[in-house]
Design a protein around this motif. Sequence first.
Motif, short mmCIF file in Angstrom:
data_model
loop_
_atom_site.label_atom_id
_atom_site.label_comp_id
_atom_site.label_asym_id
_atom_site.label_seq_id
_atom_site.Cartn_x
_atom_site.Cartn_y
_atom_site.Cartn_z
N ILE A 174 0.84 -1.20 0.00
CA ILE A 174 0.00 0.00 0.00
C ILE A 174 0.87 1.25 0.00
O ILE A 174 0.60 2.22 -0.73
CB ILE A 174 -0.94 0.00 1.23
N LEU A 175 1.93 1.25 0.81
CA LEU A 175 2.82 2.40 0.86
C LEU A 175 3.52 2.62 -0.47
O LEU A 175 3.75 3.76 -0.89
CB LEU A 175 3.84 2.21 1.98
N ALA A 176 3.89 1.53 -1.13
CA ALA A 176 4.53 1.65 -2.45
C ALA A 176 3.59 2.29 -3.46
O ALA A 176 4.00 3.14 -4.26
CB ALA A 176 4.97 0.27 -2.94
N LYS A 177 2.32 1.91 -3.43
CA LYS A 177 1.34 2.51 -4.35
C LYS A 177 1.14 3.99 -4.02
O LYS A 177 0.96 4.81 -4.93
CB LYS A 177 0.01 1.77 -4.27
N LEU A 178 1.15 4.34 -2.74
CA LEU A 178 1.04 5.75 -2.37
C LEU A 178 2.21 6.56 -2.92
O LEU A 178 2.06 7.69 -3.36
CB LEU A 178 0.96 5.90 -0.85
N GLY A 179 3.40 5.95 -2.89
CA GLY A 179 4.56 6.62 -3.46
C GLY A 179 4.37 6.88 -4.95
O GLY A 179 4.71 7.96 -5.46
N GLU A 180 3.83 5.90 -5.67
CA GLU A 180 3.56 6.08 -7.10
C GLU A 180 2.54 7.19 -7.33
O GLU A 180 2.67 7.99 -8.26
CB GLU A 180 3.05 4.77 -7.69
#
Length: 254
Positions: free
Chosen positions: A88-94
């Motif tokens: 989820i955090l990786a997608k927020l970064g994107e």
Amino acid sequence: DIVAQYRQSFFGFMWAFLPPLVTAAALTLASRGNVLTVGATPIPYPAYIVISMALWQTFVEALQGPLQGVTSAKQMLLRVNFPREAIILAKLGEIFFNFGIKMLLIAGVFLWYQVSIGWMVLLAPFSLVFLVMLGTVLGVLLTPLGVLYQDVSKGLLLVAGLWFFLTPVVYPVPAGGTFAAVVRLNPVTPLLVTTRELATTGGITDLQAFIFVSALTVVGLFAAWVFFRLAMPLVLERMRSEERRVGKECRSRW
């Protein structure tokens, strides 16, 4: 993930700002041709559409991001034990990286139409965080079920299309009537409108609704996190059972 996302497309990073740009051009032509009547906007309509579409697209990315991230990492989740929240955090970064690219388009349009901004624009990122957080909360709640059933992702596209028309993206907030009441009940409305107002006019027309929805979003974030932590082990176990069942059927047929 970001490099792979844009490397597999012909236009590359242009996909980050092509949708708001194309939508702004189409709606501007419709407005000038009297096909679409939206009323007066505080800034030139093309600039109004570009920033509004950028914000809406960011919300939709936050809404779809958790399910897309978990689905793409399904095999890794089944075989490696790691904190699932990392996806989820990786997608927020994107999402924030993509919005940074959209900011270049917004800045260029504002300069072209000579849109003046005040110091209140410095507060716009804070309201943007709540807009992204709301989409993430809803996306996280749908993710466990969406991983098991593709109907969720397909239905999400339909809901997002209807949701777009109930959100003041291409038109100002209606003054009165039944439709205006529905628009104001939309939780995305105060967050998107406040972010747009802080970035353009510098004022907030409905601060109370913004605070209320923001507070609910924070509470919903904790609730969604607990639900995600409890549901994902059950979902993964069901996926492993299904994988074993399919493997047995394949071996028996062979």
